[in-house]
Design a protein around this motif. Structure first.
Motif, mmCIF file in Angstrom:
data_model
loop_
_atom_site.group_PDB
_atom_site.id
_atom_site.type_symbol
_atom_site.label_atom_id
_atom_site.label_comp_id
_atom_site.label_asym_id
_atom_site.label_seq_id
_atom_site.Cartn_x
_atom_site.Cartn_y
_atom_site.Cartn_z
ATOM 1 N N ALA A 175 103.452 61.465 63.072
ATOM 2 C CA ALA A 175 102.089 61.126 63.479
ATOM 3 C C ALA A 175 101.054 61.968 62.755
ATOM 4 O O ALA A 175 99.859 61.725 62.883
ATOM 5 N N THR A 176 101.495 62.937 61.964
ATOM 6 C CA THR A 176 100.581 63.855 61.308
ATOM 7 C C THR A 176 101.197 64.329 60.004
ATOM 8 O O THR A 176 102.401 64.181 59.776
ATOM 9 N N GLN A 177 100.354 64.927 59.132
ATOM 10 C CA GLN A 177 100.843 65.574 57.922
ATOM 11 C C GLN A 177 100.770 67.095 58.046
ATOM 12 O O GLN A 177 100.815 67.787 57.041
ATOM 13 N N GLY A 178 100.637 67.591 59.276
ATOM 14 C CA GLY A 178 100.532 69.021 59.495
ATOM 15 C C GLY A 178 101.785 69.773 59.098
ATOM 16 O O GLY A 178 102.831 69.196 58.775
ATOM 17 N N GLN A 179 101.671 71.089 59.142
ATOM 18 C CA GLN A 179 102.786 71.921 58.688
ATOM 19 C C GLN A 179 104.035 71.714 59.527
ATOM 20 O O GLN A 179 105.152 71.742 59.007
ATOM 21 N N GLU A 180 103.858 71.471 60.837
ATOM 22 C CA GLU A 180 105.036 71.268 61.682
ATOM 23 C C GLU A 180 105.798 70.006 61.264
ATOM 24 O O GLU A 180 107.025 69.971 61.281
ATOM 25 N N ALA A 181 105.061 68.936 60.865
ATOM 26 C CA ALA A 181 105.723 67.734 60.370
ATOM 27 C C ALA A 181 106.358 67.988 59.002
ATOM 28 O O ALA A 181 107.454 67.500 58.705
ATOM 29 N N PHE A 182 105.669 68.754 58.162
ATOM 30 C CA PHE A 182 106.174 69.087 56.832
ATOM 31 C C PHE A 182 107.499 69.836 56.937
ATOM 32 O O PHE A 182 108.482 69.498 56.247
ATOM 33 N N LEU A 183 107.558 70.829 57.801
ATOM 34 C CA LEU A 183 108.786 71.614 57.953
ATOM 35 C C LEU A 183 109.884 70.807 58.635
ATOM 36 O O LEU A 183 111.049 70.849 58.223
ATOM 37 N N GLU A 184 109.517 70.047 59.674
ATOM 38 C CA GLU A 184 110.524 69.258 60.381
ATOM 39 C C GLU A 184 111.106 68.181 59.474
ATOM 40 O O GLU A 184 112.301 67.855 59.555
ATOM 41 N N GLY A 185 110.281 67.618 58.594
ATOM 42 C CA GLY A 185 110.783 66.637 57.638
ATOM 43 C C GLY A 185 111.818 67.247 56.700
ATOM 44 O O GLY A 185 112.846 66.616 56.394
ATOM 45 N N HIS A 186 111.565 68.471 56.239
ATOM 46 C CA HIS A 186 112.546 69.152 55.395
ATOM 47 C C HIS A 186 113.860 69.376 56.137
ATOM 48 O O HIS A 186 114.940 69.119 55.599
ATOM 49 N N VAL A 187 113.754 69.881 57.373
ATOM 50 C CA VAL A 187 114.966 70.170 58.138
ATOM 51 C C VAL A 187 115.775 68.900 58.356
ATOM 52 O O VAL A 187 117.013 68.891 58.217
ATOM 53 N N HIS A 188 115.095 67.807 58.690
ATOM 54 C CA HIS A 188 115.804 66.534 58.874
ATOM 55 C C HIS A 188 116.490 66.100 57.580
ATOM 56 O O HIS A 188 117.656 65.678 57.593
ATOM 57 N N ALA A 189 115.766 66.197 56.460
ATOM 58 C CA ALA A 189 116.341 65.778 55.180
ATOM 59 C C ALA A 189 117.526 66.663 54.795
ATOM 60 O O ALA A 189 118.574 66.167 54.360
ATOM 61 N N PHE A 190 117.378 67.983 54.938
ATOM 62 C CA PHE A 190 118.475 68.886 54.596
ATOM 63 C C PHE A 190 119.697 68.620 55.471
ATOM 64 O O PHE A 190 120.841 68.679 55.005
ATOM 65 N N THR A 191 119.455 68.319 56.744
ATOM 66 C CA THR A 191 120.571 68.032 57.646
ATOM 67 C C THR A 191 121.281 66.749 57.236
ATOM 68 O O THR A 191 122.524 66.685 57.239
ATOM 69 N N GLU A 192 120.509 65.720 56.868
ATOM 70 C CA GLU A 192 121.108 64.465 56.435
ATOM 71 C C GLU A 192 121.889 64.642 55.134
ATOM 72 O O GLU A 192 122.957 64.050 54.954
ATOM 73 N N LEU A 193 121.356 65.458 54.230
ATOM 74 C CA LEU A 193 122.012 65.655 52.935
ATOM 75 C C LEU A 193 123.149 66.673 53.011
ATOM 76 O O LEU A 193 124.022 66.687 52.144
ATOM 77 N N GLY A 194 123.098 67.540 53.997
ATOM 78 C CA GLY A 194 124.145 68.540 54.134
ATOM 79 C C GLY A 194 123.953 69.764 53.271
ATOM 80 O O GLY A 194 124.877 70.565 53.110
ATOM 81 N N GLY A 195 122.768 69.954 52.704
ATOM 82 C CA GLY A 195 122.506 71.116 51.871
ATOM 83 C C GLY A 195 121.127 71.046 51.259
ATOM 84 O O GLY A 195 120.343 70.124 51.526
#
Length: 534
Positions: A175-195
């Motif tokens: 719902a936003t481009q704030g830092q919390e979304a920016f960081l959470e997006g990275h964590v989700h992507a890293f978790t999906e990719l496994g590294g």
């Protein structure tokens, strides 16, 4: 050109086989002798000369236009002459009424790159093909994504992380481009990719990461972002600002548009951001079977090889949320990023701890969660829970009919038709204030019982014409016990109550022990009557 090549071939064959002269060949094929000589000289016809067309009406103004285009070389990109502006100035300053727009447009389109090249500049940069090592690099960007959220056209933000080697991309909406979304997006992507990539990730100069753009590649990064990168062990590469640096992460720039066109047309219709992200996960899985450009392997095949080259994830969890301590106002709300969220009324005037996530807002009293809300997208909007105001409404029942929390409860379906029917019957029986207080006592049952059990209790009470909260409570608990029959051991001496609705008074009397005392007698008082008559 094909017909001329065939004509030349026939002329050359006739000359070679029959030995005809140039005049005879020209007469036979009805062409000029010059054409015959060209055919004898070469099997390929000479290229046609493009006639140079001269615009006599524009000719007097060409020097002036060239001067304007040269001045544009030092002007801001968005304040340079367009063909229309050139035509307007010719009309206003030089009275060129006979010059057409198409003539000016064609001349400007041809002369602008020539003038730039003559000045040692170029309008379009050249590009060099790149080869990326497996697991080495990735690119990140946000793209706009419009959806129909709860029946309303809403703008969300699509986070995309794309691995440069395999093209494997992970998408998530916020719902936003704030830092919390920016960081959470990275964590989700890293978790999906496994590294994580072992080298670097390319970025725009997003405010979530960059506090200030310095000279050249220098950037002043936010402290929280530096800690995040250090936690996961990757470097950041920041592209040049504006269009000049867009090609430096061209893979993810094109990925956002491709993904929207293939998976988000027509606009997704969802009830929540979580539901939207479930659709995006399915779309990512489907994209594993596509081929990028002319590659032999699919994304999944290249990704299967690249997966093992990524850096493993750390075992510790990095807090992606932002922690705030707002004060609860007199409306039992906390204000976070110009949005309002309710908490229980008993916290009015106190400070509470709030965790601001990308999609949720959670309020704590110490370590106890006191309220959880979906993040409000509209600035100035509010998310209110009716349960947070029940204690206040017990003292002020007249505030319930127009309460914003009640409006939102009705819109979300939490305040059902059963509640409406009970409220109407209670007000008819006890008046507005008394009926509303009876409803509030029923609503308080939701804190201890499942919503379905409370609604079943309301329905049972209304069936027998009762608007007593006690009856609703008894029937709700009976329904809860019946639904959890496996956890309740029935006594063999207990007579099943069936579906009969009983009042709380009748239930209490049934549980009292039998009264073995003799019936009272008034014979002693009869003696008093005898004495008076004597």
């Amino acid at each position: 050109m094909g017909s001329r090549v065939g004509l030349f071939a026939v002329i050359r064959r006739d000359a070679r086989v029959e030995g005809l002269s140039i005049r005879e060949l020209a007469d036979r094929h009805h062409v000029h002798r010059r054409t015959v000589r060209q055919a004898m000289a070469s099997a390929l016809p000479p290229p046609r000369k493009t006639p140079v067309r001269v615009s006599r009406k524009l000719e007097p103004f060409k020097v002036t236009i060239d001067d304007w285009l040269r001045a544009d070389l030092d002007a801001p990109r968005k304040q340079r002459h367009t063909a229309k502006r050139v035509l307007d100035r010719l009309l206003d300053e030089h009275g060129a009424a006979d010059v057409s727009y198409s003539t000016v447009r064609d001349y400007v389109a041809r002369r602008r790159p020539e003038i730039a090249a003559a000045a040692g500049r170029t309008l379009s940069q050249g590009f060099v093909p790149q080869t990326h090592e497996p697991g080495g690099e990735a690119e990140v960007d946000f793209a706009d994504l419009w959806v129909v959220l709860r029946g309303v056209k809403t703008k969300t933000f699509l986070f995309t992380l794309r691995l440069s080697y395999s093209g494997k991309a992970v998408h998530r909406a916020f719902a936003t481009q704030g830092q919390e979304a920016f960081l959470e997006g990275h964590v989700h992507a890293f978790t999906e990719l496994g590294g994580t990539p072992i080298d670097k990730i390319r970025y725009d100069n997003l405010k979530a990461a960059v506090s200030r753009v310095l000279f050249g590649r220098g950037r002043e990064e936010s402290g929280r972002w530096v800690a995040f990168r250090s936690h996961f062990g990757f470097d950041a590469f920041y592209c040049h600002p504006g269009q000049e640096g867009a090609h430096e992460k061209g893979g993810v720039e094109g990925e956002g548009g491709r993904f929207r066109r293939n998976h988000c047309v027509p606009m997704p219709v969802v009830d929540s951001i979580e539901q939207l992200n479930e659709l995006l996960v399915a779309a990512d899985a489907k994209d594993n079977y596509r081929r990028i450009a002319s590659r032999t392997n699919t994304v999944a095949q290249d990704w299967a090889f690249e997966r093992d080259t990524l850096r493993p994830l750390p075992s510790e969890v990095f807090p992606t949320w932002l922690t705030l301590t707002p004060r609860v106002d007199r409306y039992a709300r906390v204000t976070v990023r110009q949005r309002h969220y309710s908490v229980p009324a008993r916290f009015i005037g106190r400070r509470v701890r709030v965790q601001l996530g990308a999609s949720s807002v959670t309020a704590f009293d110490g370590r106890t969660v006191i309220a959880t809300h979906e993040r409000v997208m509209l600035k100035g909007g509010q998310s209110l829970v009716l349960d947070h105001y029940l204690e206040v409404l017990q003292r002020k029942p007249g505030a319930l009919p127009n309460a914003t929390a009640l409006v939102q409860a009705r819109a979300s379906g939490m305040f059902t038709a059963a509640h409406e029917a009970f409220w109407a019957a209670a007000r008819k029986a006890h008046g507005d204030s008394g009926g509303t207080r009876a409803l509030i006592e029923v609503l308080l049952l939701h804190r201890h019982l499942a919503a379905s059990d409370v609604i079943a209790g309301i329905t049972a009470a209304l069936t027998v014409g009762s608007v007593s909260p006690d009856v609703v409570a008894v029937q709700a608990r009976k329904t809860a016990h019946q639904c959890s029959a496996d956890a309740v051991i029935a006594s063999p001496n207990t007579t099943p109550a069936g579906d009969r609705v009983v009042s709380l008074t009748e239930r209490r009397l049934a549980e009292l022990p039998a009264d073995s005392r003799p019936l009272p007698s008034v014979s002693q008082y009869d003696e008093l009557l005898t004495r008076e008559s004597s």
